[in-house]
Scaffold this motif. Structure first.
Motif, PDB file in Angstrom:
ATOM      1  N   PRO A 213      -2.841  -0.636   8.255  1.00  0.00           N
ATOM      2  CA  PRO A 213      -3.440   0.665   7.936  1.00  0.00           C
ATOM      3  C   PRO A 213      -2.849   1.786   8.784  1.00  0.00           C
ATOM      4  N   ILE A 214      -2.837   2.993   8.237  1.00  0.00           N
ATOM      5  CA  ILE A 214      -2.304   4.143   8.948  1.00  0.00           C
ATOM      6  C   ILE A 214      -3.172   4.437  10.169  1.00  0.00           C
ATOM      7  N   ALA A 215      -2.534   4.767  11.282  1.00  0.00           N
ATOM      8  CA  ALA A 215      -3.264   5.031  12.523  1.00  0.00           C
ATOM      9  C   ALA A 215      -4.187   6.240  12.345  1.00  0.00           C
ATOM     10  N   SER A 216      -5.325   6.205  13.030  1.00  0.00           N
ATOM     11  CA  SER A 216      -6.290   7.303  12.891  1.00  0.00           C
ATOM     12  C   SER A 216      -5.692   8.638  13.345  1.00  0.00           C
ATOM     13  N   SER A 217      -4.834   8.594  14.370  1.00  0.00           N
ATOM     14  CA  SER A 217      -4.206   9.834  14.850  1.00  0.00           C
ATOM     15  C   SER A 217      -3.290  10.434  13.799  1.00  0.00           C
ATOM     16  N   ALA A 218      -2.660   9.568  12.989  1.00  0.00           N
ATOM     17  CA  ALA A 218      -1.793  10.042  11.907  1.00  0.00           C
ATOM     18  C   ALA A 218      -2.609  10.455  10.694  1.00  0.00           C
ATOM     19  N   ARG A 219      -3.634   9.695  10.404  1.00  0.00           N
ATOM     20  CA  ARG A 219      -4.484   9.984   9.236  1.00  0.00           C
ATOM     21  C   ARG A 219      -5.098  11.384   9.329  1.00  0.00           C
ATOM     22  N   SER A 220      -5.448  11.783  10.542  1.00  0.00           N
ATOM     23  CA  SER A 220      -6.089  13.091  10.729  1.00  0.00           C
ATOM     24  C   SER A 220      -5.148  14.244  10.435  1.00  0.00           C
ATOM     25  N   MET A 221      -3.830  13.968  10.335  1.00  0.00           N
ATOM     26  CA  MET A 221      -2.842  15.013  10.075  1.00  0.00           C
ATOM     27  C   MET A 221      -2.541  15.193   8.591  1.00  0.00           C
ATOM     28  N   VAL A 222      -3.028  14.276   7.753  1.00  0.00           N
ATOM     29  CA  VAL A 222      -2.688  14.316   6.331  1.00  0.00           C
ATOM     30  C   VAL A 222      -3.666  15.230   5.593  1.00  0.00           C
ATOM     31  N   PRO A 223      -3.181  16.292   4.943  1.00  0.00           N
ATOM     32  CA  PRO A 223      -4.065  17.207   4.212  1.00  0.00           C
ATOM     33  C   PRO A 223      -4.725  16.540   3.009  1.00  0.00           C
ATOM     34  N   SER A 224      -5.825  17.106   2.559  1.00  0.00           N
ATOM     35  CA  SER A 224      -6.549  16.546   1.413  1.00  0.00           C
ATOM     36  C   SER A 224      -5.737  16.654   0.124  1.00  0.00           C
ATOM     37  N   GLU A 225      -4.794  17.635   0.070  1.00  0.00           N
ATOM     38  CA  GLU A 225      -3.987  17.820  -1.142  1.00  0.00           C
ATOM     39  C   GLU A 225      -2.844  16.808  -1.189  1.00  0.00           C
ATOM     40  N   ILE A 226      -3.146  15.572  -0.872  1.00  0.00           N
ATOM     41  CA  ILE A 226      -2.138  14.525  -0.787  1.00  0.00           C
ATOM     42  C   ILE A 226      -1.537  14.253  -2.167  1.00  0.00           C
ATOM     43  N   GLN A 227      -0.205  14.150  -2.230  1.00  0.00           N
ATOM     44  CA  GLN A 227       0.464  13.735  -3.454  1.00  0.00           C
ATOM     45  C   GLN A 227       0.756  12.242  -3.391  1.00  0.00           C
ATOM     46  N   GLN A 228       1.360  11.811  -2.283  1.00  0.00           N
ATOM     47  CA  GLN A 228       1.683  10.394  -2.122  1.00  0.00           C
ATOM     48  C   GLN A 228       1.638  10.027  -0.652  1.00  0.00           C
ATOM     49  N   LEU A 229       1.162   8.821  -0.391  1.00  0.00           N
ATOM     50  CA  LEU A 229       1.186   8.259   0.952  1.00  0.00           C
ATOM     51  C   LEU A 229       1.805   6.878   0.850  1.00  0.00           C
ATOM     52  N   ILE A 230       2.808   6.606   1.685  1.00  0.00           N
ATOM     53  CA  ILE A 230       3.502   5.316   1.687  1.00  0.00           C
ATOM     54  C   ILE A 230       3.365   4.684   3.064  1.00  0.00           C
ATOM     55  N   GLY A 231       2.996   3.421   3.107  1.00  0.00           N
ATOM     56  CA  GLY A 231       2.943   2.682   4.363  1.00  0.00           C
ATOM     57  C   GLY A 231       3.912   1.516   4.323  1.00  0.00           C
ATOM     58  N   VAL A 232       4.724   1.371   5.367  1.00  0.00           N
ATOM     59  CA  VAL A 232       5.717   0.293   5.432  1.00  0.00           C
ATOM     60  C   VAL A 232       5.556  -0.458   6.759  1.00  0.00           C
ATOM     61  N   ASP A 233       5.250  -1.756   6.676  1.00  0.00           N
ATOM     62  CA  ASP A 233       5.135  -2.615   7.850  1.00  0.00           C
ATOM     63  C   ASP A 233       6.530  -3.179   8.148  1.00  0.00           C
ATOM     64  N   TYR A 234       7.208  -2.579   9.111  1.00  0.00           N
ATOM     65  CA  TYR A 234       8.592  -2.985   9.393  1.00  0.00           C
ATOM     66  C   TYR A 234       8.674  -4.381  10.000  1.00  0.00           C
ATOM     67  N   ARG A 235       7.600  -4.835  10.629  1.00  0.00           N
ATOM     68  CA  ARG A 235       7.604  -6.206  11.165  1.00  0.00           C
ATOM     69  C   ARG A 235       7.684  -7.210  10.025  1.00  0.00           C
ATOM     70  N   ALA A 236       6.934  -6.973   8.963  1.00  0.00           N
ATOM     71  CA  ALA A 236       6.963  -7.877   7.809  1.00  0.00           C
ATOM     72  C   ALA A 236       8.328  -7.835   7.128  1.00  0.00           C
ATOM     73  N   LEU A 237       8.931  -6.645   7.039  1.00  0.00           N
ATOM     74  CA  LEU A 237      10.233  -6.515   6.403  1.00  0.00           C
ATOM     75  C   LEU A 237      11.320  -7.232   7.190  1.00  0.00           C
ATOM     76  N   LYS A 238      11.215  -7.170   8.529  1.00  0.00           N
ATOM     77  CA  LYS A 238      12.226  -7.816   9.376  1.00  0.00           C
ATOM     78  C   LYS A 238      12.280  -9.327   9.137  1.00  0.00           C
ATOM     79  N   ASP A 239      11.137  -9.926   8.790  1.00  0.00           N
ATOM     80  CA  ASP A 239      11.054 -11.378   8.637  1.00  0.00           C
ATOM     81  C   ASP A 239      11.457 -11.858   7.249  1.00  0.00           C
ATOM     82  N   SER A 240      11.816 -10.925   6.354  1.00  0.00           N
ATOM     83  CA  SER A 240      12.121 -11.302   4.976  1.00  0.00           C
ATOM     84  C   SER A 240      13.493 -10.789   4.554  1.00  0.00           C
TER      85      SER A 240
END
Length: 261
Positions: free
Chosen positions: A1-28
């Motif tokens: 999940p997105i960190a709370s410190s980052a989440r508080s910076m995202v405006p309500s007029e959100i178009q898209q939010l993408i989350g990428v777990d680089y640890r999971a990607l490194k293992d695949s």
């Protein structure tokens, strides 16, 4: 999940939010190969900007989040947030040796990056970055000068449904209409799609890599009738596209299921 410190910076007029777990990607290896092929140009530019301040995405970053949001006067703006094993103290020390100084936006120290971007640390292991106007909009949101993501219940519901996956994203209504239109291709010209278009509300998707690539897209509609109609249109589009598909594409279409749950 997105960190709370980052989440508080995202405006309500959100178009898209993408989350990428680089640890999971490194293992695949599959995930790494896919990343090279489908990573959007904007994301690649953000990775390059991080390397310019001494942060190696493949080594130092655990998670990257990208938020695109709509603004009345400046159109679509995008920010990135990186979390990982890097240290603010170490990065700032390198910047100081390069004689790169901060400027102030309110009480926040903002530092220049490559590609015309700027950044600020949210804590010792989290930084936010983007072009200056975008980062300023995000900082204004954090400081309560504009509504934040948490005031947008439709999008926060989408996030909570997917944010435990290795790669996840949510899209607002306009973004979802665009992605469905793109997926349908010529089939989007049929009357049924125009009828249901306005009743498409949002979407979310996840990707996982335990056995090949599994892509799961959920399109949220206003009612069950719209969901059923859209499901039928998509099934028709798949049959239409299989007629001119390559053998590899046909395999992908055969592995695709559509339902109106």
């Amino acid at each position: 999940p997105i960190a709370s410190s980052a989440r508080s910076m995202v405006p309500s007029e959100i178009q898209q939010l993408i989350g990428v777990d680089y640890r999971a990607l490194k293992d695949s290896p599959t995930a790494q190969a896919l990343k090279e092929k489908v990573m959007p140009t904007e994301v690649k530019e953000l990775e390059i900007a991080l390397k310019g301040i001494g942060i190696d995405v493949d080594r130092d970053v655990d998670q990257l989040d990208f938020a695109s949001f709509r603004t009345e006067k400046k159109g679509i703006q995008t920010i990135g947030v990186a979390q990982g094993s890097f240290s603010a103290k170490a990065v700032l020390k390198k910047l100081k040796l390069k004689k790169i100084a901060a400027t102030k936006y309110g009480t926040t120290s903002v530092y220049p990056m490559d590609n015309g971007m700027v950044m600020t640390f949210l804590d010792d292991n989290t930084l936010a970055f983007g072009i200056a106007a975008s980062l300023h909009s995000a900082l204004d949101t954090r400081d309560g000068k504009r509504p934040s993501l948490d005031s947008n219940s439709l999008m926060t519901d989408q996030i909570s449904a997917v944010d435990n996956s290795p790669v996840w994203s949510v899209l607002d209504q306009k973004g979802t209409q665009a992605i469905v239109y793109s997926a349908l291709g010529d089939a989007a010209k049929v009357a049924d799609y125009e009828t249901i278009k306005k009743r498409i509300l949002a979407s979310r998707y996840t990707m996982s890599f335990q056995s090949g690539v599994n892509f799961d897209l959920s399109v949220v509609t206003a009612d069950a009738l719209t969901a059923g109609t859209l499901s039928a249109v998509l099934k028709g589009a798949i049959l239409y596209k299989k007629m001119s598909a390559s053998p590899i594409e046909k395999t992908a279409y055969d592995s695709t299921t559509v339902d109106s749950d």
